[in-house]
Design a protein around this motif. Structure first.
Motif, PDB file in Angstrom:
ATOM      1  N   GLY A 297       0.814  -1.208   0.000  1.00 34.27           N
ATOM      2  CA  GLY A 297       0.000   0.000   0.000  1.00 34.27           C
ATOM      3  C   GLY A 297       0.842   1.250   0.000  1.00 34.27           C
ATOM      4  O   GLY A 297       2.057   1.224  -0.244  1.00 34.27           O
ATOM      5  N   THR A 320      -8.026   7.830  -6.794  1.00 28.35           N
ATOM      6  CA  THR A 320      -7.239   6.611  -7.001  1.00 28.35           C
ATOM      7  C   THR A 320      -8.172   5.463  -7.384  1.00 28.35           C
ATOM      8  O   THR A 320      -8.997   5.041  -6.575  1.00 28.35           O
ATOM      9  CB  THR A 320      -6.466   6.250  -5.715  1.00 28.35           C
ATOM     10  OG1 THR A 320      -5.571   7.320  -5.399  1.00 28.35           O
ATOM     11  CG2 THR A 320      -5.671   4.973  -5.901  1.00 28.35           C
ATOM     12  N   ILE A 322      -8.323   2.068  -7.608  1.00 28.98           N
ATOM     13  CA  ILE A 322      -7.651   0.817  -7.255  1.00 28.98           C
ATOM     14  C   ILE A 322      -8.260  -0.369  -7.984  1.00 28.98           C
ATOM     15  O   ILE A 322      -7.543  -1.257  -8.470  1.00 28.98           O
ATOM     16  CB  ILE A 322      -7.700   0.602  -5.729  1.00 28.98           C
ATOM     17  CG1 ILE A 322      -6.916   1.712  -5.024  1.00 28.98           C
ATOM     18  CG2 ILE A 322      -7.132  -0.766  -5.357  1.00 28.98           C
ATOM     19  CD1 ILE A 322      -6.994   1.653  -3.515  1.00 28.98           C
ATOM     20  N   ARG A 336      -9.076  -6.304  -3.565  1.00 24.81           N
ATOM     21  CA  ARG A 336      -8.624  -5.079  -2.920  1.00 24.81           C
ATOM     22  C   ARG A 336      -8.562  -5.269  -1.405  1.00 24.81           C
ATOM     23  O   ARG A 336      -9.501  -5.755  -0.795  1.00 24.81           O
ATOM     24  CB  ARG A 336      -9.578  -3.940  -3.255  1.00 24.81           C
ATOM     25  CG  ARG A 336      -9.251  -2.629  -2.574  1.00 24.81           C
ATOM     26  CD  ARG A 336     -10.224  -1.541  -3.007  1.00 24.81           C
ATOM     27  NE  ARG A 336      -9.924  -0.282  -2.340  1.00 24.81           N
ATOM     28  CZ  ARG A 336     -10.435   0.896  -2.701  1.00 24.81           C
ATOM     29  NH1 ARG A 336     -11.300   0.946  -3.726  1.00 24.81           N
ATOM     30  NH2 ARG A 336     -10.120   1.998  -2.062  1.00 24.81           N
ATOM     31  N   TYR A 406       4.097  -3.434  -8.015  1.00 25.33           N
ATOM     32  CA  TYR A 406       3.852  -2.206  -7.257  1.00 25.33           C
ATOM     33  C   TYR A 406       4.071  -0.992  -8.152  1.00 25.33           C
ATOM     34  O   TYR A 406       3.272  -0.048  -8.150  1.00 25.33           O
ATOM     35  CB  TYR A 406       4.771  -2.143  -6.036  1.00 25.33           C
ATOM     36  CG  TYR A 406       4.422  -1.004  -5.090  1.00 25.33           C
ATOM     37  CD1 TYR A 406       3.583  -1.214  -4.009  1.00 25.33           C
ATOM     38  CD2 TYR A 406       4.928   0.277  -5.286  1.00 25.33           C
ATOM     39  CE1 TYR A 406       3.244  -0.178  -3.139  1.00 25.33           C
ATOM     40  CE2 TYR A 406       4.598   1.322  -4.442  1.00 25.33           C
ATOM     41  CZ  TYR A 406       3.759   1.081  -3.363  1.00 25.33           C
ATOM     42  OH  TYR A 406       3.422   2.129  -2.521  1.00 25.33           O
ATOM     43  N   VAL A 409       1.125  -0.576 -10.526  1.00 25.71           N
ATOM     44  CA  VAL A 409      -0.039   0.003  -9.853  1.00 25.71           C
ATOM     45  C   VAL A 409       0.210   1.486  -9.589  1.00 25.71           C
ATOM     46  O   VAL A 409      -0.685   2.320  -9.799  1.00 25.71           O
ATOM     47  CB  VAL A 409      -0.342  -0.753  -8.548  1.00 25.71           C
ATOM     48  CG1 VAL A 409      -1.424  -0.032  -7.741  1.00 25.71           C
ATOM     49  CG2 VAL A 409      -0.790  -2.180  -8.848  1.00 25.71           C
ATOM     50  N   VAL A 413      -2.062   4.737 -10.634  1.00 23.33           N
ATOM     51  CA  VAL A 413      -2.531   5.740  -9.685  1.00 23.33           C
ATOM     52  C   VAL A 413      -2.040   7.125 -10.108  1.00 23.33           C
ATOM     53  O   VAL A 413      -2.775   8.112 -10.038  1.00 23.33           O
ATOM     54  CB  VAL A 413      -2.052   5.405  -8.258  1.00 23.33           C
ATOM     55  CG1 VAL A 413      -2.372   6.540  -7.290  1.00 23.33           C
ATOM     56  CG2 VAL A 413      -2.687   4.108  -7.773  1.00 23.33           C
ATOM     57  N   LEU A 516      -3.229  -1.258  -1.522  1.00 20.45           N
ATOM     58  CA  LEU A 516      -3.342  -1.274  -2.974  1.00 20.45           C
ATOM     59  C   LEU A 516      -3.609  -2.674  -3.507  1.00 20.45           C
ATOM     60  O   LEU A 516      -4.530  -2.884  -4.296  1.00 20.45           O
ATOM     61  CB  LEU A 516      -2.062  -0.711  -3.609  1.00 20.45           C
ATOM     62  CG  LEU A 516      -1.785   0.770  -3.337  1.00 20.45           C
ATOM     63  CD1 LEU A 516      -0.400   1.148  -3.857  1.00 20.45           C
ATOM     64  CD2 LEU A 516      -2.863   1.648  -3.974  1.00 20.45           C
TER      65      LEU A 516
END
Length: 551
Positions: A297, A320, A322, A336, A406, A409, A413, A516
């Motif tokens: 996260g 965001t 997600i 999530r 990561y 993602v 974002v 996340l």
């Protein structure tokens, strides 16, 4: 210390899964798919070839202590106690225990019929040697030391009784020593130097570490005298397998290909694109489980602008998307999380997704916060200053393969929050924790990566109320600290549950960050050959004690 690589996995909230039998999907972040029909009665003998994604830095999990070490150690170590799928604690190497009325002393009665695989008897002195070593030995600030942080003394009462004294009541103590990081090793083996023990550690578990070739493989052989499985184990007595050849194959495609073509019987680190293919292949079986604790996260630096303003933090989270990122990066395979993984005891479902993607809400919040202008590039401005933030995180070089996802993602974002008017600059650090810590201490970064695997909600205290973790540099909340500290001392289960829910509410209401995606263990195997592979309930770690192969 901070744990950013598969550190702690497991799921006290979900039943253990088995690979190779008839499987059904499980909720709460655990799934089992593409499994073969009932393989029949287990048979003894044979060799299973397993491929691990990331080679442990040391086979002894008391040193440093990441999830790759815990995964391997789970095959040769036993712990004092066992945690089941509901979070309840049961006897293991300790046959019973008593807790003092003030919660600061644990007296364990130990089994008297267990020996380490080097012949050393398991007894109270062995426990003392292990605990003393974890606290003051070569652990290098490792994970195990965090779980014994309140231990002030381990004393031998008699050969089969050991008393552990704590400086304060600590209700998660039993759960945390159930992890393989605190598994009990042979004191005879521990008397050797650290490097030797890293290569050939000794436990009481179902397998013996017979050899280790760094960069290539380790060989595990069955402990023919194994008699100390917990009562909830898939079976009692020695393992079915005669041998496990444990290979290290870091390349994701090569590892999946090795299972697909039969060179390897099972492997971890199954990537999303390969998992999609594996689910459709009747020759392969897949099990997965989200680790408990704090999922991958982000946390905001609330000590500097603009995230010292609650409305700006809320606006960022509303901008965001997600769910879209999970669908894009993980093909919809991952759920999530909240600040806690759903597999963590005391996970509060109502705070999983407080902030859903809503650019209109984000715009309203930024207007209310005074970020009403727009510059020529479309970014929000206030008093002539652009709404620009920096996001600091590890790269895969410093933190492991999960960091590739990561980054993906984070990039998504970055794109969606730009639509709300945020300029997000990604600041990847490839040189390790010292450089990351330097960025924290400089106070110049606004968003930080966060993750820590732990089999209890006490992870909230570790991360957000402990001077030993990075949140001290960007978050200071007396209300949150009080809630998690009380939760770790109370002996009232109902009160503890209330406090952990309250802590998640505070984190959510004050928009300190967000989960996340989950860290998870994902194992693929040959559906026709490898059977009985399990993900145990304490951390979701692979267990081969009950695994077997067709002749």
């Amino acid at each position: 210390m901070i744990r950013l690589v598969p550190p702690r996995l497991a799921a006290p909230a979900v039943a253990a899964l088995v690979l190779g039998g008839a499987l059904t999907a499980c909720g709460g972040g655990s799934t089992a798919t593409s499994a073969a029909a009932d393989p029949g009665t287990p048979v003894s003998g044979g060799t299973l070839v397993f491929a691990q994604q990331q080679e442990p830095s040391c086979l002894d999990p008391q040193v440093l202590g990441d999830m790759h070490q815990a995964l391997f150690a789970n095959q040769y170590l036993d712990s004092l106690v066992h945690q089941d799928s509901t979070g309840k604690i049961h006897p293991w190497l300790a046959s019973s225990w008593e807790i003092s009325p003030d919660g600061t002393a644990y007296t364990f009665k130990l089994r008297t019929d267990v020996r380490f695989t080097d012949g050393t008897p398991f007894n109270a002195q062995a426990v003392k040697v292990n605990f003393d070593r974890i606290i003051s030995g070569p652990g290098e600030g490792g994970s195990a030391a965090q779980y014994l942080i309140y231990v002030t003394d381990t004393s031998v009462v008699d050969d089969s009784t050991v008393r552990v004294t704590l400086s304060r009541p600590f209700s998660p103590f039993l759960a945390e020593i159930a992890q393989s990081f605190v598994g009990i090793q042979s004191p005879t083996a521990l008397a050797r130097d650290k490097d030797t023990n890293c290569k050939s550690p000794v436990g009481t578990g179902p397998f013996v570490v017979r050899s280790y070739t760094p960069g290539s493989e380790a060989v595990l052989e069955r402990n023919a005298d194994y008699n100390s499985a917990p009562a909830s184990a898939e079976h009692q007595g020695p393992a079915y397998l005669s041998k496990v050849v444990w290979k290290f194959i870091p390349d994701d495609s090569a590892r999946f290909g090795a299972v697909s073509n039969g060179q390897v019987d099972a492997a971890d680190g199954l990537q999303p694109v390969s998992e999609v293919a594996a689910r459709k292949n009747s020759k392969l079986a897949v099990i997965s489980h989200d680790y408990p604790g704090h999922s991958w996260g982000l946390d905001f630096n609330t000590k500097i602008a603009p995230f010292d303003d609650l409305k700006v933090r809320q606006a960022f989270l509303q901008a965001t998307d997600i769910d879209a990122a999970l669908k894009s990066v993980f093909f919809g395979l991952y759920e999530r999380p909240g600040v806690l993984s759903p597999t963590t005891t005391h996970f509060a479902e109502q705070y999983r997704s407080t902030y859903t993607f809503d650019l209109a809400k984000a715009a309203k919040l930024l207007d209310e916060a005074g970020w009403t202008g727009r510059d020529s590039d479309g970014y929000r401005t206030k008093n002539g200053k652009r709404l620009a933030v920096t996001w600091t995180y590890y790269t895969e070089t410093a933190g492991g393969p999960d960091l590739i996802r990561y980054r993906s993602v984070a990039e998504q974002v970055q794109a969606t929050t730009k639509r709300a008017g945020f300029q997000v600059t990604l600041n990847p650090i490839a040189s390790g924790f010292p450089a990351f810590l330097e960025a924290l201490q400089a106070g110049s970064s606004h968003i930080f990566i966060q993750k820590y695997t732990l089999n209890s909600a006490d992870v909230l205290r570790l991360l957000y109320a402990s001077p030993d973790f990075i949140a001290q540099y960007y978050l200071d909340d007396a209300e949150l600290t009080a809630a998690v500290n009380e939760a770790s001392t109370t002996t009232d289960p109902a009160r503890q549950a209330t406090l952990y829910t309250e802590a998640q509410k505070i984190y959510s209401d004050k928009a300190y960050g967000t989960g996340l995606f989950p860290e998870s263990v994902r194992v693929v195997s040959s559906a026709s050959k490898a059977h009985g592979i399990r993900l145990e309930p304490t951390l979701g770690l692979l267990s081969l004690h009950g695994a077997w192969v067709n002749p």
